[in-house]
Design a protein around this motif. Structure first.
Motif, PDB file in Angstrom:
ATOM      1  N   ALA A   1      40.449  35.359  46.122  1.00 26.68           N
ATOM      2  CA  ALA A   1      40.276  36.463  47.065  1.00 26.68           C
ATOM      3  C   ALA A   1      39.533  37.621  46.420  1.00 26.68           C
ATOM      4  N   GLN A   2      39.861  37.894  45.157  1.00 25.20           N
ATOM      5  CA  GLN A   2      39.196  38.981  44.444  1.00 25.20           C
ATOM      6  C   GLN A   2      37.704  38.720  44.287  1.00 25.20           C
ATOM      7  N   ALA A   3      37.364  37.469  43.949  1.00 29.15           N
ATOM      8  CA  ALA A   3      35.945  37.113  43.834  1.00 29.15           C
ATOM      9  C   ALA A   3      35.252  37.251  45.186  1.00 29.15           C
TER      10      ALA A   3
ATOM     11  N   PHE B   1      39.634  37.898  53.138  1.00 29.51           N
ATOM     12  CA  PHE B   1      39.970  37.920  51.709  1.00 29.51           C
ATOM     13  C   PHE B   1      41.033  38.988  51.412  1.00 29.51           C
ATOM     14  N   GLU B   2      40.943  40.106  52.086  1.00 26.11           N
ATOM     15  CA  GLU B   2      41.941  41.157  51.891  1.00 26.11           C
ATOM     16  C   GLU B   2      43.312  40.689  52.378  1.00 26.11           C
TER      17      GLU B   2
ATOM     18  N   HIS C   1      50.071  39.030  46.920  1.00 23.71           N
ATOM     19  CA  HIS C   1      50.898  40.096  46.349  1.00 23.71           C
ATOM     20  C   HIS C   1      52.360  39.911  46.753  1.00 23.71           C
ATOM     21  N   SER C   2      52.580  39.491  47.989  1.00 25.73           N
ATOM     22  CA  SER C   2      53.952  39.241  48.439  1.00 25.73           C
ATOM     23  C   SER C   2      54.568  38.067  47.682  1.00 25.73           C
TER      24      SER C   2
ATOM     25  N   GLU D   1      41.038  45.457  39.650  1.00 28.60           N
ATOM     26  CA  GLU D   1      40.039  44.470  39.242  1.00 28.60           C
ATOM     27  C   GLU D   1      39.025  44.322  40.373  1.00 28.60           C
ATOM     28  N   VAL D   2      37.796  44.756  40.128  1.00 29.65           N
ATOM     29  CA  VAL D   2      36.814  44.759  41.211  1.00 29.65           C
ATOM     30  C   VAL D   2      35.679  43.773  40.976  1.00 29.65           C
ATOM     31  N   PHE D   3      35.623  43.163  39.804  1.00 29.40           N
ATOM     32  CA  PHE D   3      34.562  42.198  39.527  1.00 29.40           C
ATOM     33  C   PHE D   3      35.149  40.784  39.547  1.00 29.40           C
ATOM     34  N   TYR D   4      34.329  39.822  39.163  1.00 24.35           N
ATOM     35  CA  TYR D   4      34.819  38.440  39.128  1.00 24.35           C
ATOM     36  C   TYR D   4      36.000  38.350  38.168  1.00 24.35           C
ATOM     37  N   PRO D   5      37.155  37.838  38.618  1.00 27.04           N
ATOM     38  CA  PRO D   5      38.350  37.830  37.767  1.00 27.04           C
ATOM     39  C   PRO D   5      38.250  36.812  36.637  1.00 27.04           C
TER      40      PRO D   5
END
Length: 204
Positions: free
Chosen positions: A15-17, A31-32, A39-40, A60-64
């Motif tokens: 999702a972060q990517a 994705f959000e 998170h849950s 973390e805003v870039f590719y994890p």
């Protein structure tokens, strides 16, 4: 439990990517939503407050990628250097998260001095452990743990900003370990590797 924890962390990384590289507003919304579900799940399996999970992971805003933990193995007369962590009151070999701008060698020198007050010289890499394969408590991050054998210039170890004590221990008489940072099995493996003349390296 471990399966679902690892699944939640993997889905969060995906999702972060997606949030980092997608431009379609509908995809971003999906994705959000996946991140919120992850998170849950992480809250359920780690007990960490969901607000803290959100704060830690949303930065973390870039590719994890996995986080890197670098630790120094210093041995004198068959005794291993350990530091007492202020966070949990238990013991680990000195080290911590890798800082941007430092090489692994530079990082281990910095960490051992800050946590144990000793000047060291890195000798060789002993092991790269993937945290998920070892008996650590469940955590939010995927972590690679690098252990580097070092020689020291002598002197008495002392605690630092993040540690309250530093001492050398017999390998067969270890203090209560900070299992988030190292395990008995890992230390036994590292001690054996440190004695090898064949430059053996363990990696997961």
């Amino acid at each position: 439990m471990i399966f679902w924890l690892e699944t939640a962390k993997r889905l969060d990384a995906i999702a972060q990517a997606g949030l980092a590289f997608s431009q379609n507003p509908y995809d971003l919304e999906r994705f959000e939503e996946i991140r919120k579900i992850c998170h849950s799940m992480l809250h359920e399996y780690t007990g960490t407050p969901i607000e803290k999970i959100r704060d830690l992971l949303s930065n973390e805003v870039f590719y994890p990628t996995p986080k890197v933990d670098i630790r120094g193995i210093v041995i004198r007369n068959d005794r291993i250097l350990m530091v007492k962590e202020k966070l949990d009151g238990h013991w680990s070999v000195p080290g911590g998260w890798a800082d941007i701008g430092y090489s692994p060698k530079e990082m281990v020198v910095k960490e051992v001095f800050e946590e144990a007050g000793l000047h060291v010289e890195p000798v060789r890499l002993l092991a790269v452990f993937d945290k998920k394969f070892h008996d650590h408590p469940p955590g939010l991050f995927h972590v690679y743990k690098m252990f580097i054998l070092c020689t020291d210039s002598g002197g008495d170890p002392v605690g630092g900003t993040e540690t309250s004590d530093a001492r050398f221990f017999d390998i067969n008489d270890l203090p209560p370990l900070s299992l988030e940072r190292n395990t008995v099995k890992q230390i036994d493996t590292l001690f054996r590797l440190s004695k090898s003349s064949a430059n053996d390296l363990w990696f997961d």
